[in-house]
Design a protein around this motif. Structure first.
Motif, PDB file in Angstrom:
ATOM      1  N   CYS A  13      16.194 -14.700 -12.649  1.00 43.67           N
ATOM      2  CA  CYS A  13      17.045 -13.508 -12.628  1.00 43.67           C
ATOM      3  C   CYS A  13      16.313 -12.455 -13.443  1.00 43.67           C
ATOM      4  CB  CYS A  13      18.412 -13.800 -13.240  1.00 43.67           C
ATOM      5  SG  CYS A  13      19.456 -12.333 -13.416  1.00 43.67           S
ATOM      6  N   ILE A  14      16.091 -11.308 -12.844  1.00 44.53           N
ATOM      7  CA  ILE A  14      15.366 -10.224 -13.506  1.00 44.53           C
ATOM      8  C   ILE A  14      16.337  -9.067 -13.710  1.00 44.53           C
ATOM      9  CG2 ILE A  14      13.468  -8.566 -13.274  1.00 44.53           C
ATOM     10  CD1 ILE A  14      11.980 -10.761 -11.657  1.00 44.53           C
ATOM     11  N   THR A  15      16.544  -8.720 -14.973  1.00 44.86           N
ATOM     12  CA  THR A  15      17.545  -7.707 -15.305  1.00 44.86           C
ATOM     13  C   THR A  15      16.901  -6.517 -15.984  1.00 44.86           C
ATOM     14  OG1 THR A  15      19.271  -9.384 -15.490  1.00 44.86           O
ATOM     15  CG2 THR A  15      19.677  -7.299 -16.615  1.00 44.86           C
ATOM     16  N   VAL A  16      17.342  -5.353 -15.551  1.00 47.99           N
ATOM     17  CA  VAL A  16      16.858  -4.079 -16.085  1.00 47.99           C
ATOM     18  C   VAL A  16      18.068  -3.311 -16.608  1.00 47.99           C
ATOM     19  CG1 VAL A  16      16.099  -1.807 -15.284  1.00 47.99           C
ATOM     20  CG2 VAL A  16      14.791  -3.852 -14.663  1.00 47.99           C
ATOM     21  N   VAL A  22      19.994   0.439  -6.392  1.00 50.33           N
ATOM     22  CA  VAL A  22      19.491  -0.629  -7.259  1.00 50.33           C
ATOM     23  C   VAL A  22      18.037  -0.336  -7.654  1.00 50.33           C
ATOM     24  CG1 VAL A  22      18.914  -3.087  -7.388  1.00 50.33           C
ATOM     25  CG2 VAL A  22      21.070  -2.363  -6.310  1.00 50.33           C
ATOM     26  N   TYR A  23      17.226   0.068  -6.689  1.00 53.69           N
ATOM     27  CA  TYR A  23      15.803   0.283  -6.965  1.00 53.69           C
ATOM     28  C   TYR A  23      15.562   1.489  -7.858  1.00 53.69           C
ATOM     29  CZ  TYR A  23      14.833  -3.230  -3.358  1.00 53.69           C
ATOM     30  OH  TYR A  23      14.774  -4.384  -2.638  1.00 53.69           O
ATOM     31  N   ALA A  24      16.418   2.494  -7.779  1.00 54.14           N
ATOM     32  CA  ALA A  24      16.269   3.649  -8.674  1.00 54.14           C
ATOM     33  C   ALA A  24      16.410   3.216 -10.133  1.00 54.14           C
ATOM     34  CB  ALA A  24      17.305   4.722  -8.341  1.00 54.14           C
ATOM     35  N   ILE A  25      17.308   2.265 -10.381  1.00 52.93           N
ATOM     36  CA  ILE A  25      17.499   1.762 -11.745  1.00 52.93           C
ATOM     37  C   ILE A  25      16.275   0.950 -12.176  1.00 52.93           C
ATOM     38  CG2 ILE A  25      18.889   0.158 -13.136  1.00 52.93           C
ATOM     39  CD1 ILE A  25      21.322   1.134 -11.416  1.00 52.93           C
ATOM     40  N   VAL A  26      15.750   0.139 -11.273  1.00 52.96           N
ATOM     41  CA  VAL A  26      14.543  -0.656 -11.577  1.00 52.96           C
ATOM     42  C   VAL A  26      13.357   0.264 -11.860  1.00 52.96           C
ATOM     43  CG1 VAL A  26      12.874  -2.301 -10.639  1.00 52.96           C
ATOM     44  CG2 VAL A  26      15.339  -2.641 -10.226  1.00 52.96           C
ATOM     45  N   ASP A  27      13.167   1.254 -10.994  1.00 50.88           N
ATOM     46  CA  ASP A  27      11.969   2.097 -11.101  1.00 50.88           C
ATOM     47  C   ASP A  27      11.980   2.987 -12.339  1.00 50.88           C
ATOM     48  OD1 ASP A  27      11.235   0.912  -8.768  1.00 50.88           O
ATOM     49  OD2 ASP A  27      11.620   2.647  -7.490  1.00 50.88           O
ATOM     50  N   ALA A  28      13.163   3.256 -12.865  1.00 46.94           N
ATOM     51  CA  ALA A  28      13.253   4.093 -14.075  1.00 46.94           C
ATOM     52  C   ALA A  28      12.932   3.308 -15.345  1.00 46.94           C
ATOM     53  CB  ALA A  28      14.651   4.701 -14.173  1.00 46.94           C
ATOM     54  N   ALA A  29      12.753   1.994 -15.205  1.00 46.07           N
ATOM     55  CA  ALA A  29      12.553   1.143 -16.391  1.00 46.07           C
ATOM     56  C   ALA A  29      11.090   0.770 -16.576  1.00 46.07           C
ATOM     57  CB  ALA A  29      13.379  -0.126 -16.266  1.00 46.07           C
ATOM     58  N   MET A  30      10.670   0.699 -17.823  1.00 42.20           N
ATOM     59  CA  MET A  30       9.325   0.233 -18.133  1.00 42.20           C
ATOM     60  C   MET A  30       9.353  -1.291 -18.248  1.00 42.20           C
ATOM     61  SD  MET A  30       6.869   2.289 -20.632  1.00 42.20           S
ATOM     62  CE  MET A  30       7.654   2.020 -22.215  1.00 42.20           C
ATOM     63  N   ILE A  31      10.384  -1.844 -18.852  1.00 42.15           N
ATOM     64  CA  ILE A  31      10.451  -3.299 -19.036  1.00 42.15           C
ATOM     65  C   ILE A  31      11.698  -3.879 -18.388  1.00 42.15           C
ATOM     66  CG2 ILE A  31       9.209  -3.148 -21.243  1.00 42.15           C
ATOM     67  CD1 ILE A  31      12.027  -4.141 -22.451  1.00 42.15           C
ATOM     68  N   PRO A  90      19.609 -19.080 -12.829  1.00 37.87           N
ATOM     69  CA  PRO A  90      19.643 -18.345 -14.106  1.00 37.87           C
ATOM     70  C   PRO A  90      20.312 -16.977 -13.933  1.00 37.87           C
ATOM     71  CG  PRO A  90      17.364 -18.864 -13.416  1.00 37.87           C
ATOM     72  CD  PRO A  90      18.260 -19.125 -12.247  1.00 37.87           C
ATOM     73  N   TYR A  91      20.994 -16.549 -14.974  1.00 38.08           N
ATOM     74  CA  TYR A  91      21.590 -15.210 -15.026  1.00 38.08           C
ATOM     75  C   TYR A  91      21.174 -14.555 -16.347  1.00 38.08           C
ATOM     76  CZ  TYR A  91      24.596 -16.661 -11.185  1.00 38.08           C
ATOM     77  OH  TYR A  91      25.054 -17.110  -9.970  1.00 38.08           O
ATOM     78  N   VAL A  92      20.929 -13.262 -16.294  1.00 39.24           N
ATOM     79  CA  VAL A  92      20.607 -12.487 -17.496  1.00 39.24           C
ATOM     80  C   VAL A  92      21.533 -11.281 -17.531  1.00 39.24           C
ATOM     81  CG1 VAL A  92      18.859 -11.161 -18.732  1.00 39.24           C
ATOM     82  CG2 VAL A  92      18.193 -13.214 -17.450  1.00 39.24           C
ATOM     83  N   MET A  93      22.431 -11.279 -18.503  1.00 36.48           N
ATOM     84  CA  MET A  93      23.490 -10.275 -18.562  1.00 36.48           C
ATOM     85  C   MET A  93      23.302  -9.380 -19.775  1.00 36.48           C
ATOM     86  SD  MET A  93      26.283  -9.520 -16.867  1.00 36.48           S
ATOM     87  CE  MET A  93      26.751 -11.015 -15.980  1.00 36.48           C
ATOM     88  N   PRO A  94      23.249  -8.065 -19.568  1.00 35.62           N
ATOM     89  CA  PRO A  94      23.189  -7.167 -20.730  1.00 35.62           C
ATOM     90  C   PRO A  94      24.570  -7.018 -21.341  1.00 35.62           C
ATOM     91  CG  PRO A  94      23.156  -5.894 -18.685  1.00 35.62           C
ATOM     92  CD  PRO A  94      23.265  -7.343 -18.287  1.00 35.62           C
ATOM     93  N   THR A  95      24.648  -7.023 -22.662  1.00 39.24           N
ATOM     94  CA  THR A  95      25.950  -6.882 -23.309  1.00 39.24           C
ATOM     95  C   THR A  95      25.758  -6.444 -24.760  1.00 39.24           C
ATOM     96  OG1 THR A  95      28.086  -7.982 -23.659  1.00 39.24           O
ATOM     97  CG2 THR A  95      26.118  -9.300 -24.056  1.00 39.24           C
ATOM     98  N   LEU A  96      26.841  -5.958 -25.366  1.00 37.29           N
ATOM     99  CA  LEU A  96      26.771  -5.555 -26.770  1.00 37.29           C
ATOM    100  C   LEU A  96      26.530  -6.775 -27.660  1.00 37.29           C
ATOM    101  CD1 LEU A  96      29.792  -3.067 -26.874  1.00 37.29           C
ATOM    102  CD2 LEU A  96      27.371  -2.466 -26.950  1.00 37.29           C
ATOM    103  N   ILE A  97      25.926  -6.527 -28.821  1.00 37.58           N
ATOM    104  CA  ILE A  97      25.619  -7.630 -29.737  1.00 37.58           C
ATOM    105  C   ILE A  97      26.034  -7.257 -31.150  1.00 37.58           C
ATOM    106  CG2 ILE A  97      23.248  -6.752 -30.018  1.00 37.58           C
ATOM    107  CD1 ILE A  97      23.741 -10.433 -30.016  1.00 37.58           C
ATOM    108  N   MET A 108      20.654  -6.401 -11.751  1.00 40.30           N
ATOM    109  CA  MET A 108      20.295  -7.814 -11.823  1.00 40.30           C
ATOM    110  C   MET A 108      19.738  -8.206 -10.460  1.00 40.30           C
ATOM    111  SD  MET A 108      23.642  -9.240 -13.947  1.00 40.30           S
ATOM    112  CE  MET A 108      23.164 -10.962 -13.890  1.00 40.30           C
ATOM    113  N   LEU A 109      18.539  -8.774 -10.468  1.00 35.55           N
ATOM    114  CA  LEU A 109      17.866  -9.111  -9.208  1.00 35.55           C
ATOM    115  C   LEU A 109      17.491 -10.592  -9.224  1.00 35.55           C
ATOM    116  CD1 LEU A 109      16.431  -6.200 -10.501  1.00 35.55           C
ATOM    117  CD2 LEU A 109      16.303  -5.930  -8.005  1.00 35.55           C
ATOM    118  N   TYR A 110      17.620 -11.231  -8.068  1.00 35.71           N
ATOM    119  CA  TYR A 110      17.440 -12.675  -7.973  1.00 35.71           C
ATOM    120  C   TYR A 110      16.356 -13.007  -6.956  1.00 35.71           C
ATOM    121  CZ  TYR A 110      22.076 -12.300 -10.040  1.00 35.71           C
ATOM    122  OH  TYR A 110      23.132 -11.960 -10.843  1.00 35.71           O
ATOM    123  N   GLY A 111      15.582 -14.030  -7.265  1.00 36.57           N
ATOM    124  CA  GLY A 111      14.567 -14.469  -6.326  1.00 36.57           C
ATOM    125  C   GLY A 111      13.794 -15.639  -6.896  1.00 36.57           C
TER     126      GLY A 111
END
Lengths: 223, 223
Positions: free
Chosen positions: A81-84, A26-35, B46-53, A107-110
């Motif tokens: 919910c923080i999604t990358v 999970v963290y590898a996906i987070v760390d590869a993202a800028m936003i 809250p949930y944030v889901m990536p999906t096609l648009i 998707m990360l929750y806190g």
């Protein structure tokens, strides 16, 4: 390798074979993202705000104006919910139905808290700047007390998380693979172009080595 | 050019000079994106889901398994926020504080309904497939009735929206621009690599012309 507990909140319901719960994955996906995209709810209305992301162990860091709605709301302990998401390609199957995209998402929750301790906030700011461009912090003009105060940092300890990855070729129905239709993928990746100086950079000031190296690293591995 | 009314929900509060409310400007950002992030709230989470648009006039289209949580919840008329973001570059100022990124983002608000009408659903599916790859629909194996039924499409009429864009060079303090620090941008853009056929594509089946053209168009303009 430790993993997040699977609960109704973070359980991947669709295509469960693509689910990841291990911290490292999970963290590898987070760390590869800028936003990231931060989701929260106010007065019955969901909001999804794009913003920079950094990570300190099992805590996510958000950053913005100290008076921004997202920072104030997330820093006040409301659930987020923080999604990358990384888009890695278009997947072209023989049937309309089996078209897809390749992606890595987490998707990360806190629930967040605003960082008020001076040393903790400074460490978080360094982490953000070094995430954006490793080596940058030591090269630039430090923050004034006013700038430090105007910046808000929210720490979100990660209560729960999961990730989902699709990679590789289309998965067609057995009867479809013999059809005279092209199947495969179009890989997609973000690239850094060459840095462009603004008009204030003197002719004899070279692009810093750490910047050149960052662009080269990104080109080697994707972002 | 028509514009979205500015209300507390869609008003850009920070850096208001970067706000856009015109339909054409908001929709250009949406149409340039392959994916969005859908935000909704269930049981206080809250949930944030990536999906096609995809977009049909003033309506956004979401797509997924007919039984997916996001599709069921969004299709039941619950409020959603749909956000699209393009990362265009890293902005390197002389001061830590003025670092930023260049981006184009749009936040759109509405409440969805599941499309049940057969013709309307077929038109939406064509729109999704043609968004992913123009020319693809007519080339592939059509949906079976079972596949058609298993696919869920949610239409979200856009009640409100706004966009925010940052572009160009860093904005430094007047006292900072003379410092011996490199300032400027690192442009970032998504690129399509060459299509890769899977193992079922016969040697004498060429990459379709519409696919070659799509990759070329994307390389010319960015995604």
């Amino acid at each position: 390798m430790t993993a997040f507990d699977v609960t109704p909140r973070n359980k991947i319901l669709r295509s469960a074979k693509r689910a990841l719960y291990d911290h490292d994955e999970v963290y590898a996906i987070v760390d590869a993202a800028m936003i990231c995209h931060v989701g929260y709810e106010m007065d019955g209305q969901p909001y999804v705000m794009p913003t920079l992301i950094a990570r300190d162990g099992d805590t996510l860091l958000l950053h913005g104006s100290a008076t921004s709605r997202t920072i104030l709301h997330a820093g006040a302990g409301n659930p987020v919910c923080i999604t990358v998401t990384h888009t890695d390609g278009i997947v072209l199957a023989r049937s309309v139905f089996n078209h897809s995209i390749n992606y890595r998402s987490a998707m990360l929750y806190g629930a967040g808290r605003t960082i008020t301790d001076r040393e903790e906030k400074l460490a978080a700011l360094i982490r953000f700047t070094e995430k954006l461009l490793p080596g940058r912090w030591d090269d630039v003009r430090p923050m004034t007390p006013q700038e430090f105060k105007a910046t808000g940092i929210v720490a979100v300890p990660i209560d729960s998380a999961s990730a989902k990855v699709r990679a590789g070729m289309p998965i067609d129905e057995p009867d479809d693979v013999g059809l005279p239709i092209w199947g495969g993928i179009i890989p997609v990746r973000p690239v850094f172009d060459d840095p462009i100086p603004d008009s204030y950079v003197p002719d004899d000031l070279p692009v810093p080595g750490y910047l050149v190296e960052h662009v080269e690293r990104q080109r080697e591995r994707g972002m």
